[in-house]
Design a protein around this motif. Structure first.
Motif, PDB file in Angstrom:
ATOM      1  N   ILE A  35      58.772  52.664  31.733  1.00 14.73           N
ATOM      2  CA  ILE A  35      59.056  54.084  31.972  1.00 14.73           C
ATOM      3  C   ILE A  35      57.953  54.941  31.372  1.00 14.73           C
ATOM      4  O   ILE A  35      57.467  55.891  32.000  1.00 14.73           O
ATOM      5  CB  ILE A  35      60.419  54.491  31.364  1.00 14.73           C
ATOM      6  CG1 ILE A  35      61.540  53.594  31.860  1.00 14.73           C
ATOM      7  CG2 ILE A  35      60.736  55.955  31.695  1.00 14.73           C
ATOM      8  CD1 ILE A  35      62.862  53.809  31.133  1.00 14.73           C
TER       9      ILE A  35
ATOM     10  N   ILE B 283      67.035  55.903  37.302  1.00 11.19           N
ATOM     11  CA  ILE B 283      66.683  54.934  36.253  1.00 11.19           C
ATOM     12  C   ILE B 283      67.904  54.642  35.380  1.00 11.19           C
ATOM     13  O   ILE B 283      68.186  53.495  35.044  1.00 11.19           O
ATOM     14  CB  ILE B 283      65.517  55.465  35.390  1.00 11.19           C
ATOM     15  CG1 ILE B 283      64.236  55.532  36.234  1.00 11.19           C
ATOM     16  CG2 ILE B 283      65.297  54.577  34.162  1.00 11.19           C
ATOM     17  CD1 ILE B 283      63.088  56.232  35.540  1.00 11.19           C
TER      18      ILE B 283
ATOM     19  N   PHE C 194      63.829  48.394  32.943  1.00 12.97           N
ATOM     20  CA  PHE C 194      63.430  49.689  32.407  1.00 12.97           C
ATOM     21  C   PHE C 194      63.605  49.792  30.896  1.00 12.97           C
ATOM     22  O   PHE C 194      62.842  50.501  30.230  1.00 12.97           O
ATOM     23  CB  PHE C 194      64.203  50.813  33.098  1.00 12.97           C
ATOM     24  CG  PHE C 194      63.697  51.132  34.475  1.00 12.97           C
ATOM     25  CD1 PHE C 194      62.395  51.533  34.676  1.00 12.97           C
ATOM     26  CD2 PHE C 194      64.530  51.019  35.580  1.00 12.97           C
ATOM     27  CE1 PHE C 194      61.922  51.832  35.948  1.00 12.97           C
ATOM     28  CE2 PHE C 194      64.066  51.312  36.857  1.00 12.97           C
ATOM     29  CZ  PHE C 194      62.752  51.717  37.039  1.00 12.97           C
TER      30      PHE C 194
END
Length: 220
Positions: free
Chosen positions: A160, A180, A199
């Motif tokens: 990220i 996300i 993530f």
């Protein structure tokens, strides 16, 4: 805006609770030509569905489940392509449309378990935490607020941080935050956040308690 965060627990799971219900199982069994109207127990229906899935070619089974869950988001060609790619790649992490990652994850894991590992295994991360607004910070904790806070407590190699630097710094709108972060729920004074291990993996977190200062995009 400033927030203080205390992490209580970080868990890694290979399935999400309530991702599939009795209605889903019955409809999928019908599509696999394995209908059994006498069964209503969710666990038993799931076992029957695993049997039905395992009787098919893996890519064919994937195509049936993808069509059921994503025919309104993908065309026939895309579904066909993904049904083959899922056998070799972690599509729920790599597919360009982040908004489909959660659905692709639950599909992948259903197929992974039905075929005893023929599909790649993917993971989700669940974080239980407290977050306290400081001064005049917004008390309504959105996905964007949570994500911007947590990225300040992640290793700098986190995906990220690498992909969304301008959004995290408030230089651009961060619409991707809603995709996300799959889910964020408040339970009394604590929160639970669910996202992909791709993530946020447990190994990337630096501290159990930290303070974060975040900014938002503002048009000129």
């Amino acid at each position: 805006m400033k927030y203080t965060i205390k992490i209580h627990k970080i868990s890694t799971v290979d399935d999400l609770e309530n991702a599939w219900n009795t209605k889903d199982y019955k409809e999928l069994l019908r599509r696999f030509d394995f209908t059994n109207d006498d069964v209503n127990d969710s666990k038993e229906l799931r076992e029957l569905l695993f049997m039905a899935i395992a009787d098919r070619d893996p890519s064919e089974a994937a195509r049936i489940v993808l069509d059921y869950k994503l025919s309104d988001k993908m065309n026939e060609h895309q579904i066909d392509s993904v049904s083959y790619e899922m056998l070799v790649d972690k599509i729920s992490e790599e597919y360009p449309r982040i908004g489909l990652h959660k659905t692709l994850f639950v599909i992948n894991q259903l197929l992974y378990k039905a075929f005893n590992g023929k599909f790649p295994n993917t993971k989700a991360t669940i974080i239980d935490f407290d977050i306290t607004p400081k001064a005049n910070a917004d008390e309504t904790i959105t996905k964007e607020i949570a994500l911007k806070c947590f990225t300040q407590n992640l290793d700098s190699h986190n995906v990220i941080i690498r992909l969304f630097e301008k959004q995290l710094n408030g230089e651009e709108e961060f619409d991707e935050a809603d995709d996300i972060i799959w889910e964020i729920k408040k339970n009394e004074n604590s929160y639970r956040l669910i996202t992909s291990d791709y993530f946020m993996s447990p190994q990337e977190f630096l501290n159990e308690e930290f303070e974060a200062k975040i900014t938002f995009f503002a048009e000129d």
